[in-house]
Scaffold this motif. Structure first.
Motif, PDB file in Angstrom:
ATOM      1  N   UNK A  91     -73.464  70.675  18.188  1.00 48.59           N
ATOM      2  CA  UNK A  91     -72.539  70.700  17.083  1.00 48.59           C
ATOM      3  C   UNK A  91     -72.943  69.765  15.848  1.00 48.59           C
ATOM      4  N   UNK A  92     -73.376  68.514  16.316  1.00 43.89           N
ATOM      5  CA  UNK A  92     -73.757  67.692  15.186  1.00 43.89           C
ATOM      6  C   UNK A  92     -75.019  67.901  14.410  1.00 43.89           C
ATOM      7  N   UNK A  93     -76.030  68.606  15.178  1.00 44.61           N
ATOM      8  CA  UNK A  93     -77.300  68.823  14.626  1.00 44.61           C
ATOM      9  C   UNK A  93     -77.146  69.932  13.676  1.00 44.61           C
ATOM     10  N   UNK A  94     -76.119  70.944  13.875  1.00 44.37           N
ATOM     11  CA  UNK A  94     -75.938  71.842  12.882  1.00 44.37           C
ATOM     12  C   UNK A  94     -75.593  71.606  11.603  1.00 44.37           C
ATOM     13  N   UNK A  95     -74.626  70.279  11.232  1.00 40.95           N
ATOM     14  CA  UNK A  95     -74.275  69.687  10.215  1.00 40.95           C
ATOM     15  C   UNK A  95     -75.312  68.990   9.330  1.00 40.95           C
ATOM     16  N   UNK A 125     -81.989  67.514   6.528  1.00 44.39           N
ATOM     17  CA  UNK A 125     -81.858  68.940   6.306  1.00 44.39           C
ATOM     18  C   UNK A 125     -83.064  69.641   6.242  1.00 44.39           C
ATOM     19  N   UNK A 126     -82.947  71.091   6.714  1.00 46.88           N
ATOM     20  CA  UNK A 126     -84.131  71.925   6.326  1.00 46.88           C
ATOM     21  C   UNK A 126     -85.505  71.395   7.378  1.00 46.88           C
ATOM     22  N   UNK A 127     -85.223  71.184   8.553  1.00 48.22           N
ATOM     23  CA  UNK A 127     -86.284  70.629   9.384  1.00 48.22           C
ATOM     24  C   UNK A 127     -86.491  71.868  10.591  1.00 48.22           C
ATOM     25  N   UNK A 128     -86.100  72.733  10.491  1.00 45.12           N
ATOM     26  CA  UNK A 128     -86.389  73.777  11.678  1.00 45.12           C
ATOM     27  C   UNK A 128     -87.659  74.364  11.734  1.00 45.12           C
ATOM     28  N   UNK A 129     -88.434  74.228  10.666  1.00 47.83           N
ATOM     29  CA  UNK A 129     -89.753  74.687  10.690  1.00 47.83           C
ATOM     30  C   UNK A 129     -90.767  73.912  11.211  1.00 47.83           C
ATOM     31  N   UNK A 130     -90.404  72.539  11.419  1.00 46.15           N
ATOM     32  CA  UNK A 130     -91.234  71.339  12.005  1.00 46.15           C
ATOM     33  C   UNK A 130     -91.435  71.820  13.261  1.00 46.15           C
ATOM     34  N   UNK A 131     -92.891  71.359  13.925  1.00 42.27           N
ATOM     35  CA  UNK A 131     -93.071  71.862  15.161  1.00 42.27           C
ATOM     36  C   UNK A 131     -94.000  70.301  15.600  1.00 42.27           C
ATOM     37  N   UNK A 132     -94.046  70.251  16.984  1.00 46.28           N
ATOM     38  CA  UNK A 132     -94.946  69.147  17.545  1.00 46.28           C
ATOM     39  C   UNK A 132     -95.620  69.872  18.709  1.00 46.28           C
ATOM     40  N   UNK A 133     -96.500  69.179  19.348  1.00 48.22           N
ATOM     41  CA  UNK A 133     -97.164  69.640  20.367  1.00 48.22           C
ATOM     42  C   UNK A 133     -96.518  69.300  21.761  1.00 48.22           C
ATOM     43  N   UNK A 134     -95.239  68.839  21.804  1.00 47.17           N
ATOM     44  CA  UNK A 134     -94.702  68.434  23.204  1.00 47.17           C
ATOM     45  C   UNK A 134     -93.560  69.594  23.631  1.00 47.17           C
ATOM     46  N   UNK A 193     -82.855  65.594  17.177  1.00 46.12           N
ATOM     47  CA  UNK A 193     -82.684  65.873  15.644  1.00 46.12           C
ATOM     48  C   UNK A 193     -83.548  65.072  15.073  1.00 46.12           C
ATOM     49  N   UNK A 194     -83.850  65.456  13.558  1.00 43.65           N
ATOM     50  CA  UNK A 194     -84.844  64.785  12.656  1.00 43.65           C
ATOM     51  C   UNK A 194     -83.577  63.794  11.859  1.00 43.65           C
ATOM     52  N   UNK A 195     -83.824  62.618  12.112  1.00 46.48           N
ATOM     53  CA  UNK A 195     -82.731  61.546  11.189  1.00 46.48           C
ATOM     54  C   UNK A 195     -83.674  60.521  10.521  1.00 46.48           C
ATOM     55  N   UNK A 196     -82.965  59.871   9.584  1.00 52.53           N
ATOM     56  CA  UNK A 196     -83.491  58.809   8.831  1.00 52.53           C
ATOM     57  C   UNK A 196     -82.623  57.994   8.705  1.00 52.53           C
TER      58      UNK A 196
END
Length: 109
Positions: A81-85, A18-27, A59-62
């Motif tokens: 759709x799955x990323x919104x969950x 959850x709450x990963x929308x603020x993460x960024x990368x250089x790609x 998507x960020x997953x663990x």
């Protein structure tokens, strides 16, 4: 190696972070990050077992189990759709590459 592969026979249990929308990368995007660090150029279908939708995002997953590198963040190809969950716990498809999500170890290092 900058990726891991889900179990080739049964996949793995993963959780959408959850709450990963603020993460960024250089790609430029997380799906571009996934392509760069897995060596894949074409987008597969969503990593969620039973979903045949085309992956749209990285998507960020663990992993949820301790013996499966629990606590580390990975980028997986996922449909919108799955990323919104957020907090979704799911079984992955077998044999999918997951890119390391820590930018200090990849594109930001």
């Amino acid at each position: 190696m900058n990726y891991v592969t889900t179990n080739a026979v049964s996949g793995n249990e993963l959780k959408n972070e959850p709450a990963t929308s603020g993460r960024t990368c250089h790609c430029g995007s997380w799906i571009a990050h996934w392509k760069t660090y897995t060596g894949k150029s074409a987008l597969p279908t969503c990593v969620v077992e039973g979903c045949n939708a085309k992956a749209e995002v990285g998507a960020h997953v663990e992993f949820t189990r301790q013996d499966d590198e629990k606590g580390l963040s990975y980028i997986a190809p996922m449909c919108g759709d799955h990323n919104k969950d957020h907090d979704l716990v799911f079984q992955s498809k077998p044999g999918y590459r997951l890119a390391r999500g820590n930018v200090r170890e990849t594109c930001g290092g």
